[in-house]
Design a protein around this motif. Sequence first.
Motif, PDB file in Angstrom:
ATOM      1  N   MET A   1       5.122  42.125  11.948  1.00  0.00           N
ATOM      2  CA  MET A   1       3.881  41.495  11.496  1.00  0.00           C
ATOM      3  C   MET A   1       4.142  40.555  10.322  1.00  0.00           C
ATOM      4  SD  MET A   1       0.691  40.984  11.837  1.00  0.00           S
ATOM      5  CE  MET A   1       0.185  42.238  13.008  1.00  0.00           C
ATOM      6  N   THR A   2       5.031  40.969   9.401  1.00  0.00           N
ATOM      7  CA  THR A   2       5.364  40.125   8.253  1.00  0.00           C
ATOM      8  C   THR A   2       6.001  38.816   8.697  1.00  0.00           C
ATOM      9  OG1 THR A   2       5.713  42.111   6.917  1.00  0.00           O
ATOM     10  CG2 THR A   2       6.592  40.034   6.060  1.00  0.00           C
ATOM     11  N   LEU A   3       6.923  38.911   9.659  1.00  0.00           N
ATOM     12  CA  LEU A   3       7.562  37.706  10.185  1.00  0.00           C
ATOM     13  C   LEU A   3       6.546  36.790  10.847  1.00  0.00           C
ATOM     14  CD1 LEU A   3      10.847  39.179  11.725  1.00  0.00           C
ATOM     15  CD2 LEU A   3      10.638  37.753   9.683  1.00  0.00           C
ATOM     16  N   PHE A   4       5.610  37.379  11.580  1.00  0.00           N
ATOM     17  CA  PHE A   4       4.584  36.582  12.252  1.00  0.00           C
ATOM     18  C   PHE A   4       3.715  35.860  11.233  1.00  0.00           C
ATOM     19  CE2 PHE A   4       0.257  36.150  13.920  1.00  0.00           C
ATOM     20  CZ  PHE A   4       0.502  35.401  15.068  1.00  0.00           C
ATOM     21  N   LEU A   5       3.312  36.563  10.165  1.00  0.00           N
ATOM     22  CA  LEU A   5       2.468  35.952   9.142  1.00  0.00           C
ATOM     23  C   LEU A   5       3.203  34.839   8.408  1.00  0.00           C
ATOM     24  CD1 LEU A   5       0.661  39.094   7.653  1.00  0.00           C
ATOM     25  CD2 LEU A   5      -0.299  37.343   9.164  1.00  0.00           C
ATOM     26  N   SER A   6       4.486  35.055   8.114  1.00  0.00           N
ATOM     27  CA  SER A   6       5.258  34.013   7.439  1.00  0.00           C
ATOM     28  C   SER A   6       5.450  32.801   8.346  1.00  0.00           C
ATOM     29  CB  SER A   6       6.619  34.561   6.999  1.00  0.00           C
ATOM     30  OG  SER A   6       7.375  34.990   8.120  1.00  0.00           O
ATOM     31  N   PHE A   7       5.622  33.061   9.646  1.00  0.00           N
ATOM     32  CA  PHE A   7       5.722  31.956  10.606  1.00  0.00           C
ATOM     33  C   PHE A   7       4.412  31.182  10.672  1.00  0.00           C
ATOM     34  CE2 PHE A   7       4.774  30.709  15.055  1.00  0.00           C
ATOM     35  CZ  PHE A   7       5.664  29.640  15.151  1.00  0.00           C
ATOM     36  N   ALA A   8       3.286  31.895  10.693  1.00  0.00           N
ATOM     37  CA  ALA A   8       1.985  31.237  10.746  1.00  0.00           C
ATOM     38  C   ALA A   8       1.743  30.393   9.491  1.00  0.00           C
ATOM     39  CB  ALA A   8       0.879  32.271  10.909  1.00  0.00           C
ATOM     40  N   ARG A   9       2.151  30.901   8.322  1.00  0.00           N
ATOM     41  CA  ARG A   9       1.953  30.147   7.076  1.00  0.00           C
ATOM     42  C   ARG A   9       2.804  28.886   7.038  1.00  0.00           C
ATOM     43  NH1 ARG A   9       2.652  35.383   4.623  1.00  0.00           N
ATOM     44  NH2 ARG A   9       0.645  36.390   4.240  1.00  0.00           N
ATOM     45  N   SER A  10       3.935  28.911   7.731  1.00  0.00           N
ATOM     46  CA  SER A  10       4.820  27.739   7.718  1.00  0.00           C
ATOM     47  C   SER A  10       4.300  26.599   8.588  1.00  0.00           C
ATOM     48  CB  SER A  10       6.218  28.145   8.209  1.00  0.00           C
ATOM     49  OG  SER A  10       6.193  28.486   9.595  1.00  0.00           O
ATOM     50  N   LEU A  11       3.299  26.868   9.418  1.00  0.00           N
ATOM     51  CA  LEU A  11       2.763  25.848  10.310  1.00  0.00           C
ATOM     52  C   LEU A  11       1.690  25.027   9.608  1.00  0.00           C
ATOM     53  CD1 LEU A  11       2.274  27.972  13.576  1.00  0.00           C
ATOM     54  CD2 LEU A  11       4.102  26.316  13.131  1.00  0.00           C
ATOM     55  N   PRO A  12       1.540  23.754   9.977  1.00  0.00           N
ATOM     56  CA  PRO A  12       0.393  22.975   9.482  1.00  0.00           C
ATOM     57  C   PRO A  12      -0.898  23.509  10.094  1.00  0.00           C
ATOM     58  CG  PRO A  12       1.606  21.734  11.133  1.00  0.00           C
ATOM     59  CD  PRO A  12       2.421  22.959  10.848  1.00  0.00           C
ATOM     60  N   LEU A  13      -2.033  23.018   9.583  1.00  0.00           N
ATOM     61  CA  LEU A  13      -3.329  23.533  10.034  1.00  0.00           C
ATOM     62  C   LEU A  13      -3.516  23.428  11.550  1.00  0.00           C
ATOM     63  CD1 LEU A  13      -6.080  24.734   9.418  1.00  0.00           C
ATOM     64  CD2 LEU A  13      -6.921  22.424   8.926  1.00  0.00           C
ATOM     65  N   PRO A  14      -3.220  22.274  12.189  1.00  0.00           N
ATOM     66  CA  PRO A  14      -3.368  22.229  13.662  1.00  0.00           C
ATOM     67  C   PRO A  14      -2.497  23.259  14.373  1.00  0.00           C
ATOM     68  CG  PRO A  14      -3.165  20.013  12.762  1.00  0.00           C
ATOM     69  CD  PRO A  14      -2.850  20.958  11.651  1.00  0.00           C
ATOM     70  N   GLY A  15      -1.293  23.483  13.841  1.00  0.00           N
ATOM     71  CA  GLY A  15      -0.418  24.489  14.439  1.00  0.00           C
ATOM     72  C   GLY A  15      -0.978  25.897  14.312  1.00  0.00           C
ATOM     73  N   ARG A  16      -1.625  26.190  13.181  1.00  0.00           N
ATOM     74  CA  ARG A  16      -2.238  27.512  13.002  1.00  0.00           C
ATOM     75  C   ARG A  16      -3.405  27.696  13.968  1.00  0.00           C
ATOM     76  NH1 ARG A  16      -2.595  27.872   6.364  1.00  0.00           N
ATOM     77  NH2 ARG A  16      -0.372  27.473   5.962  1.00  0.00           N
ATOM     78  N   ILE A  17      -4.177  26.632  14.144  1.00  0.00           N
ATOM     79  CA  ILE A  17      -5.279  26.712  15.116  1.00  0.00           C
ATOM     80  C   ILE A  17      -4.731  26.963  16.512  1.00  0.00           C
ATOM     81  CG2 ILE A  17      -7.149  25.418  16.200  1.00  0.00           C
ATOM     82  CD1 ILE A  17      -7.493  23.937  13.528  1.00  0.00           C
ATOM     83  N   GLY A  18      -3.665  26.226  16.873  1.00  0.00           N
ATOM     84  CA  GLY A  18      -3.050  26.431  18.185  1.00  0.00           C
ATOM     85  C   GLY A  18      -2.494  27.830  18.345  1.00  0.00           C
ATOM     86  N   LEU A  19      -1.839  28.337  17.302  1.00  0.00           N
ATOM     87  CA  LEU A  19      -1.286  29.692  17.349  1.00  0.00           C
ATOM     88  C   LEU A  19      -2.405  30.718  17.530  1.00  0.00           C
ATOM     89  CD1 LEU A  19       1.180  31.564  17.060  1.00  0.00           C
ATOM     90  CD2 LEU A  19       0.772  31.559  14.585  1.00  0.00           C
ATOM     91  N   PHE A  20      -3.515  30.528  16.809  1.00  0.00           N
ATOM     92  CA  PHE A  20      -4.655  31.447  16.938  1.00  0.00           C
ATOM     93  C   PHE A  20      -5.204  31.438  18.365  1.00  0.00           C
ATOM     94  CE2 PHE A  20      -9.298  31.832  17.063  1.00  0.00           C
ATOM     95  CZ  PHE A  20      -9.452  33.151  16.658  1.00  0.00           C
ATOM     96  N   LEU A  21      -5.380  30.247  18.949  1.00  0.00           N
ATOM     97  CA  LEU A  21      -5.937  30.152  20.302  1.00  0.00           C
ATOM     98  C   LEU A  21      -5.001  30.768  21.335  1.00  0.00           C
ATOM     99  CD1 LEU A  21      -7.404  26.528  20.178  1.00  0.00           C
ATOM    100  CD2 LEU A  21      -8.683  28.681  20.170  1.00  0.00           C
ATOM    101  N   VAL A  22      -3.704  30.495  21.207  1.00  0.00           N
ATOM    102  CA  VAL A  22      -2.735  31.055  22.158  1.00  0.00           C
ATOM    103  C   VAL A  22      -2.702  32.576  22.048  1.00  0.00           C
ATOM    104  CG1 VAL A  22      -0.282  31.212  22.718  1.00  0.00           C
ATOM    105  CG2 VAL A  22      -1.317  28.976  22.305  1.00  0.00           C
ATOM    106  N   CYS A  23      -2.660  33.094  20.804  1.00  0.00           N
ATOM    107  CA  CYS A  23      -2.636  34.555  20.618  1.00  0.00           C
ATOM    108  C   CYS A  23      -3.933  35.191  21.107  1.00  0.00           C
ATOM    109  CB  CYS A  23      -2.406  34.889  19.147  1.00  0.00           C
ATOM    110  SG  CYS A  23      -0.739  34.512  18.560  1.00  0.00           S
TER     111      CYS A  23
END
Length: 273
Positions: A1-23
């Motif tokens: 979970m920690t790795l996932f959160l750090s990966f999500a924080r490293s993404l720009p805002l559009p990437g975080r939105i995409g990650l949220f939708l895919v997940c």
Amino acid sequence: MTLFLSFARSLPLPGRIGLFLVCFWLLAALAGPLLAPYAVGAFVDYDVFSPMSGKFWLGSDYLGRDVLSRLLWGARYTVFLGLGAALLASVTGTSLALVAAVHKGWVDEVVSRTMDTLISIPSKVFALVMVAAFGSSLWLLLLIAAVTYVPGNFRIARAIALDLAAMDYVTFARAQGETPIRIALGEILPNMLHPLLADLGLRFVFIVLLLSGLSFLGLGVQPPHADLGSLVRENISGITEGAPAIIAPALAIATLTVGANLLIHALKKGKTA
């Protein structure tokens, strides 16, 4: 979970939105059937195309079935068929590309010309012919989608593999007497993974759209089960009423594909940076 959160924080805002939708859709595909309020084919409403309510969160469809339940079940077919076909296409295309890059010569020519032949066949036409010949089934849909997108993956993987095969460390490995399979898997493939993962995401998007198109034509997942494309097709008569039964699956397809594209684009930018 920690790795996932750090990966999500490293993404720009559009990437975080995409990650949220895919997940979100991946979790819906995994847990959807357990969360669905009703069985996939249960007739639970005396009315058809009912609006959203406390009892039916997304209304009912053209037969009085719960749209939310069918959407949760349909996401499972769309996501897992698309992901399975994308993985199969990528593994097959990359394997053939490695063989062509390592052996070159007549092997490369035969494989490349075969892929050129396959890519010249329109995907919809190929799918229609296969379904007409063998009937529609989940395994056939998986195979059709995978075969359709093997040539595209092969072209990209071959171009990358040929560039890597000319590198000094690969030449050194050959001089040491390494076998072609060790060179392909140990020297070339590890350096191809990131662009291939980006291509896998694109194949997934293309395959989702292909399967949804086939289902819209009535050639995809067959009743009483349905994928997202089937849900759009079977409720098409509700479009004049703006029924949630047709809007919800259309939005599901859109958010899944847009989310995957946003995530892929963010990964590409992150790699370039």
